[in-house]
Design an enzyme around this catalytic site. Structure first.
Site, short mmCIF file in Angstrom:
data_model
loop_
_atom_site.label_atom_id
_atom_site.label_comp_id
_atom_site.label_asym_id
_atom_site.label_seq_id
_atom_site.Cartn_x
_atom_site.Cartn_y
_atom_site.Cartn_z
N SER A 246 0.86 -1.18 0.00
CA SER A 246 0.00 0.00 0.00
C SER A 246 0.89 1.23 0.00
CB SER A 246 -0.88 0.01 1.25
OG SER A 246 -0.09 0.36 2.37
N LYS A 247 0.26 2.38 -0.02
CA LYS A 247 1.03 3.63 -0.08
C LYS A 247 1.97 3.79 1.11
CE LYS A 247 -1.75 6.43 -3.11
NZ LYS A 247 -2.92 7.28 -3.16
N ARG A 248 1.62 3.12 2.21
CA ARG A 248 2.51 3.16 3.38
C ARG A 248 3.91 2.70 3.03
NH1 ARG A 248 2.22 -0.58 6.82
NH2 ARG A 248 0.68 -1.76 5.65
#
Ligand code: GLU
Length: 487
Positions: A246-248
């Site tokens: 994910s963008k994390r």
């Protein structure tokens, strides 16, 4: 696999950027099409008008173009096929494979809550399937809204997945799912099957997250009397912490990597190894041609793959080192010009010199952009000394100063500005002065570049040219003199 050419597709929803997971799905379909002489089709699933944007559609085209994944035939826009989706739903109604459901959202909600309160999962109770024909006709004539539900038959639904082998779902666990909303628009599973049939798709390869859709889709194929494609579900991509990417974890858009200076061939190579392996001992760095040649569904892996940005950078460095030097120059020149180190004209006029410098630098870089700061010193007259390099390599300024002076004189007297000659003469000088070559070459590197690491010393001198080399050594001698005076 079937004898006729495969027809594969990538079917993204244009509701965001092109995610690396989507790009990986596209790549595997593309590789298999190119490998087998099949077709790779692109379908934009834009039926969700509220979430679909032209900008996102463009990002998908741009991302695929950048990666070099060209598609065959015209792009299919799912939203343009609404009439067929409706006609297929109508056909299922006519053949008794589907039925109209007049239950309202509120009624369903009450029943769902009751089922959950009783500790069970809500399954549609088929009450509208038991309506008499007259009653249905009456309600339709009265303009009562209805959805179309697929009547899930008894039994099991199975398929031999290309990745997971045999997968079976008991049909009793599958709700009589809606295929057409009350506004006449199709639900995802119905639109996909209608389109895949119309496009003649023979193999559906997509992410693992679609596994639970597949039994519903198979039931629809069967109800529509269409031949089943094969299915393959690719494992998820995780971050290095083992969680779903994910963008994390950093950039997840293909376009971001393009702007970070990743080469498309490195991105493709990296993505190809996320969930696939050619098997046995293999060379990880592969060209597109090699990927096509070795790709096969036998090499699809079951377990989730890990997206490691460090590995991507490494992969990029490998491709950067193999790129034709003119291509490296084409990419770095604008950056060096933008940094104000040189002009495009100068670099073009001195292309041989520029290419030699790039040859030295590119093997030390992982990203194109990293070459720019490395190149700076070769365009400057003065050297900026790295204090750590000075502290480490210029420990004894009083002894070093005459040694560098002798070095400068030796280099000055060379009959040709040739790396092999420089090396032999400077080795002879070190021996004559009774110092190890390291004791001469390391301080000299700092004098020439200001740094304790650089490309090979004699290559550096070649690229700097004789005048600049001698001037830099003189400047170092002066600096050493002030160091001596200062102690
Ligand atoms: N449009 C779906 C998605 O973006 C994919 C549909 C499919 O591959 O069947 O997840």
């Amino acid at each position: 696999m079937s004898a006729s050419p495969l027809r594969l597709r990538f079917a993204p929803s244009p509701t965001g950027y092109l995610h690396v997971g989507g790009a990986r799905t596209a790549l595997f379909n593309w590789l298999l099409a190119r490998k087998t002489g099949g077709k790779f089709l692109l379908r934009i699933e834009d039926t969700d008008k509220a979430r679909s944007t032209d900008e996102s559609t463009r990002a998908i085209f741009d991302g695929l173009n950048w990666l070099g994944l060209d598609w065959d035939e015209d792009v299919v826009f799912q939203g343009a096929n609404l009439e067929r989706h409706r006609a297929d739903a109508q056909r299922l109604l006519t053949t008794g494979k589907a039925y109209r459901c007049f239950c309202t959202a509120d009624e369903l909600q009450v029943r769902r809550a009751a089922a959950e309160a009783a500790g069970g999962a809500f399954v549609y109770d088929r009450r509208c399937d038991h309506l008499a024909k007259d009653e249905i006709d009456r309600r339709v004539a009265a303009g009562m809204p209805f959805v179309v539900r697929f009547r899930v038959p008894a039994g099991d639904t199975s398929w031999d997945d290309l990745v997971h082998e045999r997968i079976t779902f008991p049909n009793k666990d599958i709700d009589d799912f809606v295929i057409l909303r009350s506004d006449g628009t199709p639900i995802y599973n119905h639109a996909v099957v209608s389109d895949d049939i119309a496009m003649g798709i023979t193999l559906v390869m997509r992410g693992d997250d679609h596994i639970s859709n597949t039994p519903k889709q198979i039931l629809l194929y069967e109800a529509l009397g269409a031949a089943l494609p094969r299915f393959g579900h690719l494992p998820m991509i995780h971050g290095t912490d083992g969680k779903k990417l994910s963008k994390r974890h950093g950039a997840t858009a293909v376009g971001d990597y393009q702007h970070l200076g990743i080469l498309p061939q490195a991105m493709v190579n990296f993505l190809a190894l996320l969930g696939w392996s050619p098997g046995g001992e293999f060379e990880e760095v592969m060209t597109m041609e090699q990927l096509i040649a070795s790709f096969s569904t036998d090499g699809l892996l079951r377990k989730a793959s890990v997206f490691d940005p460090k590995k991507l950078e490494w992969m990029n460095g490998q491709h950067l080192a193999r790129l034709p030097i003119a291509e490296v120059a084409a990419r770095v020149t604008p950056l060096v010009v933008a940094a104000g180190y040189s002009t495009a004209e100068h670099l073009e006029k001195n292309a041989a010199w520029w290419h030699t410098l790039l040859e030295l630098l590119r093997v030390r870089a992982r990203l194109i952009d990293e070459i720019v700061p490395m190149a700076e010193t070769y365009f400057r007259d003065a050297v900026t000394y790295d204090p750590d390099a000075v502290a480490k390599q210029w420990k004894d300024p009083a002894a070093l100063q005459p040694l560098l002076a002798a070095t400068r004189e030796t280099l000055q007297g060379l009959s040709a500005w040739d790396p092999a000659l420089m090396e032999s003469e400077l080795r002879a000088l070190a021996e004559q002065k009774g110092v190890g070559t390291g004791k001469l070459f390391q301080p000299l590197r700092v004098a020439l570049t200001g740094l304790s690491t650089s490309p090979g010393l004699f290559d550096v001198m070649l690229v700097l040219g004789k005048d600049r080399t001698l001037a830099r050594i003189s400047a170092a001698e002066s600096k050493l003199a002030t160091m001596v005076a200062g102690t």
